[in-house]
Design a protein around this motif. Structure first.
Motif: not given
Length: 324
Positions: A61-73, A94-108
């Motif tokens: 539950p404490s992790d969920l609270k962090k996500i709710i109060n975050a400016d960005t995840v 979801e939209e405001s988060s930064i998902e590393w795998l989905a960033l432009d320029g990633m070499a996967l």
């Protein structure tokens, strides 16, 4: 009296004026890169503890609270941190988060589609594991992604923080986000990015020079999660103990690894501090093969603006200590 009221008014407003952006991170390597850019101007809250593994993590539950109060995840992505997908969606982050795998320029790196280990284990077990962690054994496929839609990265090796090039991509994305959240400190974040990129170039060259001395020495890792580091520095990966760290290898796999050790003249078998080293001891009984822990999460690295450099130093040092 008016001066007193004015002073009281300013002091009442100052906590708001001084409020720092709150950046919630998934795992320690993500925190390291965010810290390099954020410095002391933003607050970082990490979800997965530095001694735990994201492969078998359960949200509290404490992790969920962090996500709710975050400016960005800031997270790696659903192929590593599936436990974050629904909470981000439910919190509208979801939209405001930064998902590393989905960033432009990633070499996967893509895991191989075929997998012939653990044939003695149940097929449905096999399927379940690969669904959770992606098929992986060889690293022949190497895709350059210039941006991609959605959050689907089936078969992609998610351990992207082990590539200095990918670390640069995240650092730029974090800088842009912090500049938009806290424009008053825009120059501070941009200067930190420049320092990070310069420092990373120096550290990368230093590590490459050191690892060049051992890059022909064959070794086996605990789980197949080091392809970015191995390919970047040209190391001689000869195999792995398990395809997914949640699953212990069967008797047939143990016999197979022992054969690989002899056949490939393996000089080191690495364990991981997040998982029991017992299987490594069993494998090496009666042999002269060396063993050492390899920590892909940098659990003992001290957090700070230079933490990612310390992490690369630590990981390369662990390779050198066993391969040298």
């Amino acid at each position: 009296m008016n001066k007193l009221l004015f002073a009281l008014g300013v002091s009442a407003l100052s906590p708001l004026a001084l409020a720092k952006p709150v950046i919630v991170t998934s795992i320690k390597p993500v925190s390291m890169i965010v810290a390099a850019i954020a410095g002391d101007k933003a607050e970082i809250q990490q979800i997965v503890s530095s001694t735990a593994s994201p492969h078998d993590f359960a949200m509290r539950p404490s992790d969920l609270k962090k996500i709710i109060n975050a400016d960005t995840v800031v997270w790696v992505g659903e192929s590593l941190e599936r436990f974050l997908e629904k909470p981000l969606e439910n919190a509208g982050k979801e939209e405001s988060s930064i998902e590393w795998l989905a960033l432009d320029g990633m070499a996967l790196h893509n895991f191989a589609k075929e997998h012939h280990h653990d044939e003695d284990e149940a097929e449905e077990d096999h399927d379940h594991d690969h669904e959770a962690h992606g098929d992986h054994e060889e690293h022949g496929d190497h895709d350059e992604h210039e941006g991609h839609e959605g959050h689907h990265h089936d078969g992609v090796d998610p351990h992207v923080w082990l590539s200095p090039d990918n670390a640069r991509v995240l650092a730029k994305a974090v800088t842009a986000r912090l500049v938009s959240l806290d424009s008053a400190n825009a120059e501070y974040y941009k200067d930190n990015l420049a320092s990070f990129e310069n420092g990373l170039s120096v550290k990368d060259a230093e590590i490459r020079n050191a690892l060049n001395k051992v890059n022909k020495v064959p070794y086996i890792v605990f789980h197949d999660g080091y392809s970015y580091f191995e390919q970047h520095y040209g190391l001689s990966h000869a195999g792995e103990i398990t395809v997914s760290p949640e699953r212990k290898p069967g008797a047939k796999k143990v016999a197979e690894i022992r054969h690989e050790i002899q056949e490939n003249k393996v000089q080191c078998v690495f364990s991981e501090p997040q998982f029991s080293p017992a299987i490594v001891k069993t494998l090496l009984e009666g042999s002269d093969v060396k063993t050492a822990p390899l920590d892909p999460l940098g659990s003992k690295v001290k957090m700070g603006t230079n933490a990612y450099f310390s992490f690369l130093d630590s990981l390369s040092g662990q390779f050198l200590s066993c391969l040298g």
